[in-house]
Design a protein around this motif. Structure first.
Motif, mmCIF file in Angstrom:
data_model
loop_
_atom_site.group_PDB
_atom_site.id
_atom_site.type_symbol
_atom_site.label_atom_id
_atom_site.label_comp_id
_atom_site.label_asym_id
_atom_site.label_seq_id
_atom_site.Cartn_x
_atom_site.Cartn_y
_atom_site.Cartn_z
ATOM 1 N N MET A 279 0.855 -1.178 0.000
ATOM 2 C CA MET A 279 0.000 0.000 0.000
ATOM 3 C C MET A 279 0.896 1.234 0.000
ATOM 4 N N ASN A 280 0.635 2.139 -0.939
ATOM 5 C CA ASN A 280 1.460 3.347 -1.024
ATOM 6 C C ASN A 280 0.822 4.504 -0.253
ATOM 7 N N SER A 281 1.526 5.604 -0.194
ATOM 8 C CA SER A 281 1.065 6.741 0.611
ATOM 9 C C SER A 281 -0.242 7.336 0.080
ATOM 10 N N GLN A 282 -0.438 7.316 -1.246
ATOM 11 C CA GLN A 282 -1.693 7.834 -1.811
ATOM 12 C C GLN A 282 -2.864 6.970 -1.361
ATOM 13 N N GLN A 283 -2.678 5.674 -1.317
ATOM 14 C CA GLN A 283 -3.746 4.773 -0.885
ATOM 15 C C GLN A 283 -4.046 4.945 0.600
ATOM 16 N N ILE A 284 -3.020 5.156 1.406
ATOM 17 C CA ILE A 284 -3.228 5.400 2.840
ATOM 18 C C ILE A 284 -3.994 6.709 3.031
ATOM 19 N N GLY A 285 -3.606 7.740 2.275
ATOM 20 C CA GLY A 285 -4.311 9.018 2.359
ATOM 21 C C GLY A 285 -5.770 8.888 1.961
ATOM 22 N N ALA A 286 -6.036 8.153 0.877
ATOM 23 C CA ALA A 286 -7.413 7.952 0.418
ATOM 24 C C ALA A 286 -8.221 7.168 1.446
ATOM 25 N N LEU A 287 -7.605 6.186 2.064
ATOM 26 C CA LEU A 287 -8.288 5.402 3.099
ATOM 27 C C LEU A 287 -8.674 6.294 4.277
ATOM 28 N N LEU A 288 -7.743 7.116 4.734
ATOM 29 C CA LEU A 288 -8.036 8.034 5.843
ATOM 30 C C LEU A 288 -9.124 9.031 5.467
ATOM 31 N N LEU A 289 -9.034 9.567 4.269
ATOM 32 C CA LEU A 289 -10.022 10.526 3.783
ATOM 33 C C LEU A 289 -11.406 9.885 3.705
ATOM 34 N N ARG A 290 -11.469 8.650 3.178
ATOM 35 C CA ARG A 290 -12.741 7.936 3.060
ATOM 36 C C ARG A 290 -13.343 7.674 4.434
ATOM 37 N N PHE A 291 -12.505 7.284 5.393
ATOM 38 C CA PHE A 291 -12.987 7.007 6.740
ATOM 39 C C PHE A 291 -13.544 8.265 7.401
ATOM 40 N N VAL A 292 -12.809 9.367 7.314
ATOM 41 C CA VAL A 292 -13.246 10.614 7.954
ATOM 42 C C VAL A 292 -14.509 11.154 7.285
ATOM 43 N N LEU A 293 -14.576 11.078 5.963
ATOM 44 C CA LEU A 293 -15.777 11.529 5.248
ATOM 45 C C LEU A 293 -16.990 10.701 5.670
ATOM 46 N N GLY A 294 -16.825 9.387 5.692
ATOM 47 C CA GLY A 294 -17.924 8.518 6.105
ATOM 48 C C GLY A 294 -18.358 8.758 7.535
ATOM 49 N N LEU A 295 -17.386 8.894 8.417
ATOM 50 C CA LEU A 295 -17.698 9.136 9.827
ATOM 51 C C LEU A 295 -18.433 10.460 10.010
ATOM 52 N N THR A 296 -17.989 11.492 9.310
ATOM 53 C CA THR A 296 -18.622 12.808 9.410
ATOM 54 C C THR A 296 -20.079 12.748 8.974
ATOM 55 N N PHE A 297 -20.347 12.129 7.823
ATOM 56 C CA PHE A 297 -21.725 12.035 7.365
ATOM 57 C C PHE A 297 -22.557 11.139 8.274
ATOM 58 N N PHE A 298 -21.996 10.040 8.738
ATOM 59 C CA PHE A 298 -22.725 9.154 9.645
ATOM 60 C C PHE A 298 -23.164 9.906 10.897
ATOM 61 N N ILE A 299 -22.250 10.649 11.503
ATOM 62 C CA ILE A 299 -22.573 11.380 12.727
ATOM 63 C C ILE A 299 -23.626 12.461 12.457
#
Length: 136
Positions: A1-21
């Motif tokens: 897993m490269n740094s772009q994929q790690i960044g996208a994973l973090l971004l996806r998690f935070v976006l999902g969490l924000t909308f869920f809340i």
């Protein structure tokens, strides 16, 4: 897993969490109040239920990486509506009486990123659809 994929994973998690809340808060705070607010904006009250469900279910889907592009597109539509109908008049940072559209714009751009993103590291989409994830 490269740094772009790690960044996208973090971004996806935070976006999902924000909308869920945000979706959860609409139901916990009394969805009828949100429906009344929507009606005060000239929108049908039932649209509050649709938005809250999209935020709640879409947030979970985004966190899991399931239907990522669909959830992202729905989030983008919601954010465009929020900016245009509610926040634009208050300006980017707000007017002292109501919040500005800076958070909404950030969530919109994050959502647009996932509409176009082809890497779905650690997602159900990649497991179910066996997509080839770029290793570059």
């Amino acid at each position: 897993m490269n740094s772009q994929q790690i960044g996208a994973l973090l971004l996806r998690f935070v976006l999902g969490l924000t909308f869920f809340i945000h979706g959860l808060a609409k139901f916990q705070g009394g969805i009828e109040n949100t429906a009344g607010f929507f009606e005060s904006l000239g929108l049908p009250g039932y649209s509050a239920y649709a938005v809250a469900l999209i935020e709640l279910i879409g947030g979970i889907a985004m966190i899991l990486g399931f239907g990522t592009r669909v959830a992202a597109a729905l989030f983008a539509i919601i954010m465009i509506g929020a900016i245009m109908k509610v926040k634009l008049a208050s300006g980017f940072l707000g007017n002292g009486q109501s919040a500005g559209y800076e958070l909404d714009l950030a969530l919109l751009v994050m959502s647009i990123y996932f509409i176009f993103d082809k890497t779905a590291s650690f997602s159900l989409d990649s497991k179910i659809f066996h997509s080839n994830i770029s290793q570059s």
